[in-house]
Design a protein around this motif. Structure first.
Motif, PDB file in Angstrom:
ATOM      1  N   ILE A  87      65.600 -34.800  30.958  1.00  0.00           N
ATOM      2  CA  ILE A  87      66.949 -35.556  31.216  1.00  0.00           C
ATOM      3  C   ILE A  87      67.712 -34.842  30.564  1.00  0.00           C
ATOM      4  N   SER A  88      67.526 -34.436  29.200  1.00  0.00           N
ATOM      5  CA  SER A  88      68.548 -33.601  28.458  1.00  0.00           C
ATOM      6  C   SER A  88      68.751 -32.398  29.179  1.00  0.00           C
ATOM      7  N   GLY A  89      67.686 -31.429  29.457  1.00  0.00           N
ATOM      8  CA  GLY A  89      68.020 -30.418  30.301  1.00  0.00           C
ATOM      9  C   GLY A  89      69.001 -30.499  31.343  1.00  0.00           C
ATOM     10  N   ALA A  90      68.761 -31.339  32.311  1.00  0.00           N
ATOM     11  CA  ALA A  90      69.472 -31.911  33.664  1.00  0.00           C
ATOM     12  C   ALA A  90      70.891 -31.930  33.134  1.00  0.00           C
ATOM     13  N   ILE A  91      71.108 -32.954  31.967  1.00  0.00           N
ATOM     14  CA  ILE A  91      72.712 -32.949  31.782  1.00  0.00           C
ATOM     15  C   ILE A  91      73.295 -31.703  31.218  1.00  0.00           C
ATOM     16  N   GLY A  92      72.684 -30.933  30.582  1.00  0.00           N
ATOM     17  CA  GLY A  92      73.050 -29.880  30.226  1.00  0.00           C
ATOM     18  C   GLY A  92      73.503 -28.713  31.130  1.00  0.00           C
ATOM     19  N   TYR A  93      72.879 -28.899  32.333  1.00  0.00           N
ATOM     20  CA  TYR A  93      73.147 -28.171  33.613  1.00  0.00           C
ATOM     21  C   TYR A  93      74.266 -28.985  34.567  1.00  0.00           C
ATOM     22  N   ARG A  94      74.917 -30.059  34.049  1.00  0.00           N
ATOM     23  CA  ARG A  94      75.465 -30.857  35.052  1.00  0.00           C
ATOM     24  C   ARG A  94      76.654 -30.210  35.814  1.00  0.00           C
ATOM     25  N   ILE A 122      70.019 -23.305  41.229  1.00  0.00           N
ATOM     26  CA  ILE A 122      68.647 -23.737  41.464  1.00  0.00           C
ATOM     27  C   ILE A 122      68.063 -24.295  40.253  1.00  0.00           C
ATOM     28  N   ASN A 123      68.406 -23.628  39.103  1.00  0.00           N
ATOM     29  CA  ASN A 123      67.835 -23.792  37.768  1.00  0.00           C
ATOM     30  C   ASN A 123      68.013 -25.358  37.443  1.00  0.00           C
ATOM     31  N   GLY A 124      69.388 -25.886  37.852  1.00  0.00           N
ATOM     32  CA  GLY A 124      69.914 -27.043  37.663  1.00  0.00           C
ATOM     33  C   GLY A 124      68.954 -28.112  38.378  1.00  0.00           C
ATOM     34  N   VAL A 125      68.825 -27.835  39.736  1.00  0.00           N
ATOM     35  CA  VAL A 125      67.931 -28.721  40.434  1.00  0.00           C
ATOM     36  C   VAL A 125      66.755 -28.646  39.891  1.00  0.00           C
ATOM     37  N   LYS A 126      65.958 -27.518  39.534  1.00  0.00           N
ATOM     38  CA  LYS A 126      64.735 -27.553  38.814  1.00  0.00           C
ATOM     39  C   LYS A 126      64.633 -28.626  37.730  1.00  0.00           C
ATOM     40  N   ASN A 127      65.557 -28.658  36.904  1.00  0.00           N
ATOM     41  CA  ASN A 127      65.564 -29.788  35.780  1.00  0.00           C
ATOM     42  C   ASN A 127      65.445 -31.098  36.520  1.00  0.00           C
ATOM     43  N   ILE A 128      66.400 -31.243  37.348  1.00  0.00           N
ATOM     44  CA  ILE A 128      66.216 -32.541  37.881  1.00  0.00           C
ATOM     45  C   ILE A 128      64.845 -33.025  38.462  1.00  0.00           C
ATOM     46  N   GLN A 174      68.904 -29.544  25.176  1.00  0.00           N
ATOM     47  CA  GLN A 174      70.355 -29.201  24.870  1.00  0.00           C
ATOM     48  C   GLN A 174      70.354 -27.806  24.218  1.00  0.00           C
ATOM     49  N   ILE A 175      69.344 -27.364  23.468  1.00  0.00           N
ATOM     50  CA  ILE A 175      69.574 -25.905  23.190  1.00  0.00           C
ATOM     51  C   ILE A 175      69.174 -24.999  24.101  1.00  0.00           C
ATOM     52  N   GLY A 176      68.335 -25.217  25.014  1.00  0.00           N
ATOM     53  CA  GLY A 176      68.195 -24.428  26.228  1.00  0.00           C
ATOM     54  C   GLY A 176      69.400 -24.508  27.240  1.00  0.00           C
TER      55      GLY A 176
END
Length: 258
Positions: free
Chosen positions: A57-64, A184-190, A226-228
């Motif tokens: 979830i944190s990674g997905a937020i980072g790619y919003r 695409i990476n943002g979708v991957k995190n979702i 968040q770091i990623g």
């Protein structure tokens, strides 16, 4: 767990959250660390899945920013991922523990192969985009049936174990979607959040897990997400792949010698 083991699990969670946000394969860090603390393989896998949910979830937020304008795609692919993740979670508990002990080293080995081959897959993607011309458009904006079928299988694998799940997603979407790698990476995190989430909800009611391990990985992976998202793109890909491969080899050796 001893204090040092708790610190190791927390650090592994941070590393997993970071790597999962960038490319995937964070389970190759957390899983062997949990095994080293003495947890049985299935308990370690379930605890790992639960703990990585906040990181996804944190990674997905980072790619919003990269996710803007992709609602329709996310809903369609997310439903597929949800179904596949649930199937994988059921298989994990339906199959005997001995089957898991046998299958996991093979899965890790396949995951490491995918990690090593990632540069070649990326090169093939670039050649395909160069041949197609415009990378932002295509006949199948959501990937078509081929992508749905591939994501269903990859998500089932993710619900079962999850190592290199992100690599599978990036490979499939990169080859079947005409879009930028960052989007695409943002979708991957979702999708990772969906699979880990549905598996976690299922495991909460029917599986055995270690709350200490879950909480430590949850805190670590949330920080790592968040770091990623913020600085992960600056890290050399070769270094990340080297770390993943080294940890994965250790995991295989641990499982074979257990």
């Amino acid at each position: 767990m001893t204090t040092w083991e708790m610190l190791a699990v927390l650090a592994a969670g941070i590393g997993a959250g970071t790597i999962n946000t960038i490319v995937g394969s964070g389970t190759l860090i957390t899983f062997p660390v949990l095994l080293a603390t003495g947890l049985p393989p299935v308990v370690a896998n379930v605890s790992n899945t639960l703990g990585l949910v906040p990181g996804s979830i944190s990674g997905a937020i980072g790619y919003r920013k990269e996710l803007r304008g992709q609602r329709r795609r996310i809903l369609r692919l997310g439903l597929t991922a949800l179904l596949g993740g649930l199937v994988g979670a059921v298989l994990l508990l339906a199959l005997p523990s001995s089957a898991f002990d046998t299958i996991v080293p093979v899965l890790i080995g396949l995951a490491l192969i995918l990690v090593v081959l990632q540069p070649k897959l990326s090169a093939a993607l670039k050649r395909r985009r160069a041949q197609n011309g415009d990378p932002e458009t295509g006949p199948h904006p959501d990937g078509g049936p081929a992508l749905l079928a591939g994501l269903l299988l990859a998500s089932a694998y993710g619900g079962y174990f999850g190592a290199a799940q992100g690599v599978l997603y990036l490979s499939l979407m990169g080859l079947l979607l005409n879009d930028s790698l960052q989007r695409i990476n943002g979708v991957k995190n979702i999708l990772g959040a969906v699979v880990n989430g549905v598996a976690a909800v299922f495991f909460l009611f029917v599986a055995e897990f270690d709350w200490t391990a879950v909480l430590l990985i949850a805190v670590g992976s949330a920080l790592g997400g968040q770091i990623g998202a913020k600085v992960g793109r600056r890290l050399p890909p070769t270094v990340l792949r080297g770390v993943i491969v080294a940890v994965g080899i250790v995991a295989i050796i641990q499982l074979l010698l257990a």
